[in-house]
Every structure is written in C-alpha cells, then in structure tokens.
Motif scaffolding. Structure first.
Motif, PDB file in Angstrom:
ATOM      1  N   UNK A 123       0.825  -1.207   0.000  1.00 36.59           N
ATOM      2  CA  UNK A 123       0.000   0.000   0.000  1.00 36.59           C
ATOM      3  C   UNK A 123       0.863   1.262   0.000  1.00 36.59           C
ATOM      4  N   UNK A 124       0.244   2.362  -0.383  1.00 37.58           N
ATOM      5  CA  UNK A 124       0.912   3.660  -0.374  1.00 37.58           C
ATOM      6  C   UNK A 124       1.048   4.178   1.050  1.00 37.58           C
ATOM      7  N   UNK A 125       1.986   5.084   1.251  1.00 38.87           N
ATOM      8  CA  UNK A 125       2.138   5.756   2.535  1.00 38.87           C
ATOM      9  C   UNK A 125       0.914   6.642   2.775  1.00 38.87           C
ATOM     10  N   UNK A 161      -3.684  -4.836  -9.564  1.00 37.78           N
ATOM     11  CA  UNK A 161      -3.302  -5.818 -10.577  1.00 37.78           C
ATOM     12  C   UNK A 161      -1.823  -6.124 -10.647  1.00 37.78           C
ATOM     13  N   UNK A 162      -0.979  -5.318  -9.995  1.00 36.07           N
ATOM     14  CA  UNK A 162       0.459  -5.595 -10.015  1.00 36.07           C
ATOM     15  C   UNK A 162       0.772  -6.805  -9.143  1.00 36.07           C
ATOM     16  N   UNK A 163       1.870  -7.495  -9.476  1.00 31.88           N
ATOM     17  CA  UNK A 163       2.189  -8.730  -8.769  1.00 31.88           C
ATOM     18  C   UNK A 163       3.590  -8.716  -8.178  1.00 31.88           C
ATOM     19  N   UNK A 164       3.744  -9.567  -7.170  1.00 26.27           N
ATOM     20  CA  UNK A 164       5.029  -9.869  -6.546  1.00 26.27           C
ATOM     21  C   UNK A 164       5.147 -11.385  -6.556  1.00 26.27           C
ATOM     22  N   UNK A 165       6.317 -11.915  -6.884  1.00 28.35           N
ATOM     23  CA  UNK A 165       6.435 -13.367  -6.994  1.00 28.35           C
ATOM     24  C   UNK A 165       7.692 -13.872  -6.300  1.00 28.35           C
ATOM     25  N   UNK A 166       7.672 -15.172  -6.021  1.00 23.58           N
ATOM     26  CA  UNK A 166       8.800 -15.849  -5.407  1.00 23.58           C
ATOM     27  C   UNK A 166       8.817 -17.297  -5.839  1.00 23.58           C
ATOM     28  N   UNK A 167       9.442 -18.125  -5.057  1.00 24.12           N
ATOM     29  CA  UNK A 167       9.593 -19.540  -5.373  1.00 24.12           C
ATOM     30  C   UNK A 167       8.263 -20.272  -5.170  1.00 24.12           C
ATOM     31  N   UNK A 168       7.502 -20.427  -6.254  1.00 22.18           N
ATOM     32  CA  UNK A 168       6.243 -21.177  -6.185  1.00 22.18           C
ATOM     33  C   UNK A 168       5.043 -20.362  -5.764  1.00 22.18           C
ATOM     34  N   UNK A 169       5.151 -19.027  -5.749  1.00 24.08           N
ATOM     35  CA  UNK A 169       4.004 -18.210  -5.362  1.00 24.08           C
ATOM     36  C   UNK A 169       3.977 -16.888  -6.121  1.00 24.08           C
ATOM     37  N   UNK A 170       2.776 -16.438  -6.416  1.00 27.34           N
ATOM     38  CA  UNK A 170       2.539 -15.126  -7.020  1.00 27.34           C
ATOM     39  C   UNK A 170       1.431 -14.449  -6.235  1.00 27.34           C
ATOM     40  N   UNK A 171       1.690 -13.237  -5.762  1.00 26.95           N
ATOM     41  CA  UNK A 171       0.687 -12.437  -5.073  1.00 26.95           C
ATOM     42  C   UNK A 171       0.340 -11.233  -5.936  1.00 26.95           C
ATOM     43  N   UNK A 172      -0.968 -11.030  -6.155  1.00 24.63           N
ATOM     44  CA  UNK A 172      -1.431  -9.928  -6.992  1.00 24.63           C
ATOM     45  C   UNK A 172      -2.221  -8.934  -6.142  1.00 24.63           C
ATOM     46  N   UNK A 173      -1.908  -7.653  -6.279  1.00 25.73           N
ATOM     47  CA  UNK A 173      -2.588  -6.613  -5.515  1.00 25.73           C
ATOM     48  C   UNK A 173      -4.000  -6.392  -6.045  1.00 25.73           C
ATOM     49  N   UNK A 174      -4.942  -6.254  -5.124  1.00 21.68           N
ATOM     50  CA  UNK A 174      -6.331  -5.941  -5.452  1.00 21.68           C
ATOM     51  C   UNK A 174      -6.692  -4.682  -4.663  1.00 21.68           C
ATOM     52  N   UNK A 175      -6.834  -3.559  -5.350  1.00 20.13           N
ATOM     53  CA  UNK A 175      -7.129  -2.293  -4.666  1.00 20.13           C
ATOM     54  C   UNK A 175      -8.536  -2.337  -4.078  1.00 20.13           C
ATOM     55  N   UNK A 176      -8.625  -2.070  -2.767  1.00 18.00           N
ATOM     56  CA  UNK A 176      -9.912  -2.107  -2.072  1.00 18.00           C
ATOM     57  C   UNK A 176     -10.024  -0.919  -1.113  1.00 18.00           C
ATOM     58  N   UNK A 177     -10.062   0.301  -1.631  1.00 15.72           N
ATOM     59  CA  UNK A 177     -10.211   1.464  -0.740  1.00 15.72           C
ATOM     60  C   UNK A 177     -11.549   1.460  -0.033  1.00 15.72           C
ATOM     61  N   UNK A 178     -11.588   2.122   1.107  1.00 14.69           N
ATOM     62  CA  UNK A 178     -12.830   2.218   1.875  1.00 14.69           C
ATOM     63  C   UNK A 178     -12.544   2.253   3.359  1.00 14.69           C
ATOM     64  N   UNK A 179     -12.032   1.158   3.901  1.00 14.94           N
ATOM     65  CA  UNK A 179     -11.597   1.161   5.308  1.00 14.94           C
ATOM     66  C   UNK A 179     -10.527   2.229   5.483  1.00 14.94           C
ATOM     67  N   UNK A 180      -9.579   2.250   4.557  1.00 19.20           N
ATOM     68  CA  UNK A 180      -8.642   3.360   4.377  1.00 19.20           C
ATOM     69  C   UNK A 180      -8.504   3.580   2.878  1.00 19.20           C
ATOM     70  N   UNK A 181      -8.053   4.765   2.489  1.00 23.22           N
ATOM     71  CA  UNK A 181      -7.943   5.052   1.060  1.00 23.22           C
ATOM     72  C   UNK A 181      -6.819   4.272   0.400  1.00 23.22           C
ATOM     73  N   UNK A 182      -5.860   3.769   1.186  1.00 20.60           N
ATOM     74  CA  UNK A 182      -4.721   3.049   0.614  1.00 20.60           C
ATOM     75  C   UNK A 182      -4.827   1.536   0.759  1.00 20.60           C
ATOM     76  N   UNK A 206       7.331   2.616   2.068  1.00 19.64           N
ATOM     77  CA  UNK A 206       7.463   1.514   1.109  1.00 19.64           C
ATOM     78  C   UNK A 206       8.512   1.794   0.037  1.00 19.64           C
ATOM     79  N   UNK A 207       9.260   0.773  -0.337  1.00 15.03           N
ATOM     80  CA  UNK A 207      10.171   0.885  -1.473  1.00 15.03           C
ATOM     81  C   UNK A 207       9.407   0.787  -2.785  1.00 15.03           C
ATOM     82  N   UNK A 208       8.278   0.110  -2.756  1.00 12.76           N
ATOM     83  CA  UNK A 208       7.476  -0.065  -3.964  1.00 12.76           C
ATOM     84  C   UNK A 208       6.002  -0.036  -3.591  1.00 12.76           C
ATOM     85  N   UNK A 209       5.238   0.824  -4.257  1.00 12.55           N
ATOM     86  CA  UNK A 209       3.791   0.880  -4.072  1.00 12.55           C
ATOM     87  C   UNK A 209       3.147   0.070  -5.188  1.00 12.55           C
TER      88      UNK A 209
END
Length: 290
Positions: A103-105, A132-153, A125-128
C-alpha cells in the motif's frame, strides 16, 4: 456484539491453514483487533512473503522469523498503514533485507479520540503496488487488489496458485470493518465489496478472525447489512432531525459503551455517503432527510 473467545489463543505459534500459507498471531488483542493481528507468510520453497507484519513488538518479530525458518523473507507486504498492521515492517526489513511494499504511505492528522487504530507514521514503502500488479517468489505469485474504503490506501493480495485472498481489514472473520472519516469512505468501501463479490476467490484470510470459507456469501451479507443501515438512517431522519450521537440508541440496541464511538463513526460515514447522493442534509450538527 461478537465476543472475543476465551484464552488461550495461538499467539506467536505458527499455524498452517494450507500448504502455501503460515499464520502467526500478534500479541495485540483489543475490542478492535479481536484476538490480535494475524501476520501471514506465503510460500513453501526457498523464500517467503510476509503480509501485514503487524505491530512493532520484539516477540512478534521473533515469531515471524522463526516461522520462516531457513527460508529467506524476500517481500514484506502491507494491506494498509493502521498501527496494528505495518509498524513491524521496518525492523523486519532491517533483520532480513527484504523490501517493504504494497500500500501507499498515508498519514492522517488525528484530531481527537479514534474508533480504530491510528496511522503508522514510520511506514516507508520501497514499492507501491497498483491494482493488478504482482510480486512473486519460489512457487508463489501475489497480486494486488485495490480495495479502498476502510482506508484510502487499502489493498488485498490474491494468491494466484490457490485462489486465496488476504483481505486485511476490508473483510474480517469476526466483525464488519470500521469506516472512519475523513479517510475512511463508505461509498468506496461498498464499491470495493462489490468488486470482491464479482471475483471467484476460494477463501479469505483476514487480518483478524477466522478464515472465510464462503467468501461470496459473506460479502453479499455485508452489502445487505450496510444497505440495511442506510434504511435505518433514512427512516430515523424521516421522523426527526438528529445529531450523530442520537442515532446510536436507535440503531444499536444494547451496544457496549466502549464501542459507541466506533458506531458513531460508522453512521457518520453512511451520512457522508448519503449526503453525496443528495439523500440527506446537514445543518450545523443536525442531520435531516431530503
């Protein structure tokens, strides 16, 4: 009102709800965090991502590192920057060299008593991640899903391999999310709930409470609950003008006094949303129906 289950809780003990997911409960229970913040480690190979490292507590930091074992922690992801979610990011990054991202600062001026956790001023954060953007590693991919509301970020993170969604505070396993203006936005929150309803996630892993095994059913119920609150507000205002505290005994029968502030903030968020939709009006401290 949902009751916190009796102790003992599995604080600091790694749990494995599925092969790619490890859960570690932080020692920060409260009326707003349930039994505490749940930190998740993702991966079963040579590296791990950590989602919501939680409060800056030495015991919890040690428990996260122990849960990772010989695997390297290569990504630290935060769903949002309330103080029960992100402060451990800095010491965890210092201990592992992993980048902080997600998330953003966001820091909001705190002008009075809060009905949720205040914002973390240390988060950098070093990277916001955008939707739809993803982060991956050994055997896993995590994709960001923007869900503002509880907080804007606020972001959720989808685990591509298993259909799991890490929902932070957007959808919790024990209570509905608190929406606190000015940053919390009921209109955005409802739109984000509808966004999740259109998805096909298999299970939700929230930051607080049990896994949600029937996600769409719960989200449909949450949307219905919020619409019911809207109807309650409009019905009350059709009878008389009200100040914010006057809504609480009408809408929340037998509410614990400790939660009245949170209830007021939730009603306030609904009123702001209804005002934008030209359904209510505010004159000084009193609200009326249009």
């Amino acid at each position: 009102m949902v009751q916190i289950p009796p102790r003992p809780w599995p604080t600091g003990t790694p749990e494995h709800p599925e092969p790619l997911v490890t859960r570690v409960l932080a020692p920060n229970p409260s009326p707003y965090t349930f039994t505490g913040t749940q930190t998740y480690l993702v991966g079963s190979g040579k590296d791990r991502a950590v989602i919501d490292p939680g409060p800056n507590d030495p015991e919890h930091l040690a428990a996260i590192l122990e849960a990772a074992g010989e695997a390297a922690i290569t990504a630290i992801l935060c769903t949002h920057t309330h103080r029960d979610h992100s402060p451990a990011a800095i010491p965890l990054a210092e201990a592992t060299g992993a980048p902080v991202m997600g998330c953003a600062k966001l820091v909001i001026a705190d002008n009075g008593p809060r009905a949720d956790e205040a914002f973390d001023t240390t988060y950098e954060p070093e990277r916001v991640l955008e939707d739809g953007e993803e982060v991956s590693g050994d055997g896993w991919i995590l994709r960001a899903v923007a869900t503002p509301g509880h907080t804007s970020n606020h972001l959720c993170f989808a685990l591509e391999e298993t259909g799991a969604l890490f929902t932070g505070d957007h959808v919790m396993g024990w209570s509905t999310s608190v929406i606190v203006p000015p940053d919390g936005d009921m209109g955005e929150y409802l739109a984000s709930l509808d966004k999740l309803y259109q998805r096909q996630d298999r299970v939700y892993y929230p930051a607080h409470g049990a896994p949600v095994e029937k996600p769409q059913q719960l989200v449909r119920s949450m949307l219905g609950h919020r619409r019911q609150r809207e109807r309650q507000i409009l019905k009350a205002l059709n009878e008389t003008a009200l100040t914010l505290p006057e809504f609480i005994p009408i809408m929340y029968k037998g509410l614990n006094k400790k939660l009245e502030k949170a209830a007021q903030m939730s009603v306030h968020a609904h009123l702001i949303d209804l005002e934008r939709r030209n359904m209510v009006n505010r004159i000084d401290e009193r609200w009326t129906a249009l």
